[in-house]
Enzyme design. Structure first.
Site, PDB file in Angstrom:
ATOM      1  N   GLU A   1      65.033  37.887 -44.973  1.00 48.36           N
ATOM      2  CA  GLU A   1      65.922  36.795 -45.409  1.00 48.36           C
ATOM      3  C   GLU A   1      67.378  37.236 -45.410  1.00 48.36           C
ATOM      4  O   GLU A   1      67.729  38.225 -46.067  1.00 48.36           O
ATOM      5  CB  GLU A   1      65.514  36.320 -46.813  1.00 48.36           C
ATOM      6  CG  GLU A   1      66.324  35.125 -47.283  1.00 48.36           C
ATOM      7  CD  GLU A   1      65.804  34.515 -48.591  1.00 48.36           C
ATOM      8  OE1 GLU A   1      64.590  34.609 -48.853  1.00 48.36           O
ATOM      9  OE2 GLU A   1      66.625  33.955 -49.333  1.00 48.36           O
TER      10      GLU A   1
ATOM     11  N   ASP B   1      52.030  47.168 -53.131  1.00 47.42           N
ATOM     12  CA  ASP B   1      51.351  45.879 -52.974  1.00 47.42           C
ATOM     13  C   ASP B   1      52.199  44.795 -53.636  1.00 47.42           C
ATOM     14  O   ASP B   1      52.143  44.594 -54.850  1.00 47.42           O
ATOM     15  CB  ASP B   1      49.959  45.987 -53.638  1.00 47.42           C
ATOM     16  CG  ASP B   1      49.160  44.700 -53.518  1.00 47.42           C
ATOM     17  OD1 ASP B   1      49.733  43.657 -53.148  1.00 47.42           O
ATOM     18  OD2 ASP B   1      47.955  44.745 -53.818  1.00 47.42           O
TER      19      ASP B   1
ATOM     20  N   HIS C   1      75.398  32.007 -47.449  1.00 56.47           N
ATOM     21  CA  HIS C   1      74.286  32.066 -46.491  1.00 56.47           C
ATOM     22  C   HIS C   1      74.726  31.750 -45.076  1.00 56.47           C
ATOM     23  O   HIS C   1      74.053  32.108 -44.124  1.00 56.47           O
ATOM     24  CB  HIS C   1      73.216  31.035 -46.882  1.00 56.47           C
ATOM     25  CG  HIS C   1      72.247  31.563 -47.887  1.00 56.47           C
ATOM     26  ND1 HIS C   1      71.010  31.022 -48.082  1.00 56.47           N
ATOM     27  CD2 HIS C   1      72.329  32.588 -48.752  1.00 56.47           C
ATOM     28  CE1 HIS C   1      70.377  31.681 -49.022  1.00 56.47           C
ATOM     29  NE2 HIS C   1      71.162  32.631 -49.454  1.00 56.47           N
TER      30      HIS C   1
END
Ligand code: MEV
Length: 442
Positions: free
Chosen positions: A90, A290, A392
């Protein structure tokens, strides 16, 4: 029981101003010098996992699925400098977390702590004739359980861990009737411990059946590992949020208001906590941990009072110097390991741990908590001020340019034109690439 694992810092500052402006090769050299990486480490970072290794890791392997590995910079946790390896696709995540870590330095960085690394193994007992009597018998069998479980995990016991206790919970009303749930507590030290806990639960089940007169069904760890918590806090002078004609106080107040929204509203809390995991998961992936287990634990913990809430708390307080400061805190289960599992197998995970330089799983969890808090701070700061899209846009435009097939040498140019035109679409990027439209004024 609860403390920090702080230790002396002999490393250079992690405040790497302008790191993002270096080329990829320069960044590798910078990190190699900072963390003492050798040529083999650099090769491992570039090559990652081999197809042959993948074939041993999972069934029906076909190949590899790569993620970018980046570096969060500027972190100071318990007075120690850290660079944070992050595997994430991302855009903005790494820039944002580095920016928040820089802000936190204005208040001395993060203070973090953790509980002992105790995991919970669950054994489900059904058809127990006398649950109260069974509970007494099971609790009284603690020494027998220790004698049964500890020899199964000699390396964990040698490292100072091992069986820590037994608890009994009653579920009187389930769709399958009443149940007795036994929790076996196991200190897993530097391992995440899933295998050790599952082995212990399976080994203890026959004894628990004999003690309770019931029938054992599930024997498995709980991912709500709320005996294995980590927390981090920071206190940042409000003036550190000022900039570009903006005053610090309204930004800090906006962050506190945003947090209150997520405390009260599960719809907002889900997004708020997703932003926290934007920082935690990439560090978990980079170190071979994990991340699904961490996600499960974090969200279950967020709902521990029966209402799903923000995992962080931000409020404006009087700072030590009497000036207003923004105080933040996070606490969540972080069952992570630095030995065993994928951590040992994946060559890039080994290098990631070397860059991080943590000595124990608890230290990793403490740094991870600080990363989650920093990621949350950066999101709330942007949301409370200019909005999330402004930051962004540049990276999104690069993704769109790549998606349209832009070669590496043209990505920046196409992205810049998309932003200038205010239409960040793959179709427009393709038009630009098709040529003759770079100067189109539309
Ligand atoms: C995006 O990946 C994460 C955010 O939505 C988090 C938040 O809203 O707090 C920006």
């Amino acid at each position: 029981m609860c403390e920090s694992v702080a230790r002396m810092d002999q490393r250079p500052s992690s405040r790497l101003s302008g790191f993002y402006r270096q080329t990829l090769e320069q960044r590798l050299l910078t990190v190699a010098g900072w963390a003492g990486l050798d040529d083999a480490d650099l090769t491992a970072l570039r090559a990652g996992l081999s197809v042959e290794q993948a074939d041993h890791l999972v069934e029906n392997a076909l190949g590899l699925f790569a993620l970018p590995l980046g570096l969060g910079v500027n972190f100071l946790v318990n007075g120690r400098n850290y660079l944070i390896p992050m595997a994430v696709e991302e855009p903005s995540v790494i820039a944002a977390v580095s920016n928040a870590a820089r802000l936190a330095r204005a208040g001395g960085g993060f203070t973090a702590g953790s509980s002992e690394p105790v995991m919970i193994g669950q054994v489900q007992l059904l058809e127990v004739p006398d649950p109260a009597q069974a509970e007494q018998a099971i609790l009284a069998a603690r020494p027998r359980l220790a004698a049964l479980i500890d020899p199964l995990h000699p390396s964990i016991v040698r490292a100072g861990g091992g069986f820590r206790g037994v608890e009994v919970r009653h579920l009187p009303d389930t769709p399958a009737g009443p149940m007795l749930i036994v929790h076996l507590l196991l200190d897993c030290r530097d391992a995440m411990g899933a295998n050790a806990v599952n082995t212990a639960a399976e080994a203890a089940a026959p004894l628990l059946e004999a003690l309770s007169g019931g029938r054992a069904r599930l024997r498995i760890l709980s991912n709500l590992s709320d005996r294995r918590l980590a927390w981090a806090s920071c206190q940042i002078p409000v003036r550190a949020f000022a900039g570009d004609g903006v005053e610090g106080a309204p930004v800090a107040a906006g962050i506190a208001e945003a947090n209150a929204f997520a405390w009260a509203d599960p719809y907002r809390a889900a997004t708020h906590n997703k932003g926290i995991m934007n920082g935690i998961d990439p560090l978990a992936i980079a170190t071979g941990n994990d991340w699904r287990a961490l996600e499960a634990g974090a969200h279950a913990y967020a709902a521990r009072d029966g209402h799903y809430r923000a995992l962080t708390d931000w409020r404006v307080v009087a700072g030590d110097d009497g000036e207003p400061a923004l105080a933040g805190r996070i606490e969540l289960p972080l069952a992570v390991g630095i030995v065993g599992g994928v951590t040992r197998v994946h060559p890039a995970a080994q290098v990631a741990l070397k860059i991080l330089g943590v000595a124990t799983a608890r230290e990793l969890a403490e740094v991870m908590a600080a990363v989650g808090l920093a990621q949350n701070l950066s999101a709330l700061r942007a949301l409370a001020a200019e909005g999330i899209q402004a930051g962004h846009m540049a990276l999104h435009a690069r993704h769109v340019a790549l998606a349209a097939g832009a070669p590496a040498g043209l990505v920046e140019q196409v992205a810049a034109q998309l932003i200038a035109e205010g239409q960040i679409r793959v179709a427009r990027a393709a038009e630009i690439l098709a040529g003759g439209m770079m100067n189109d004024e539309r």
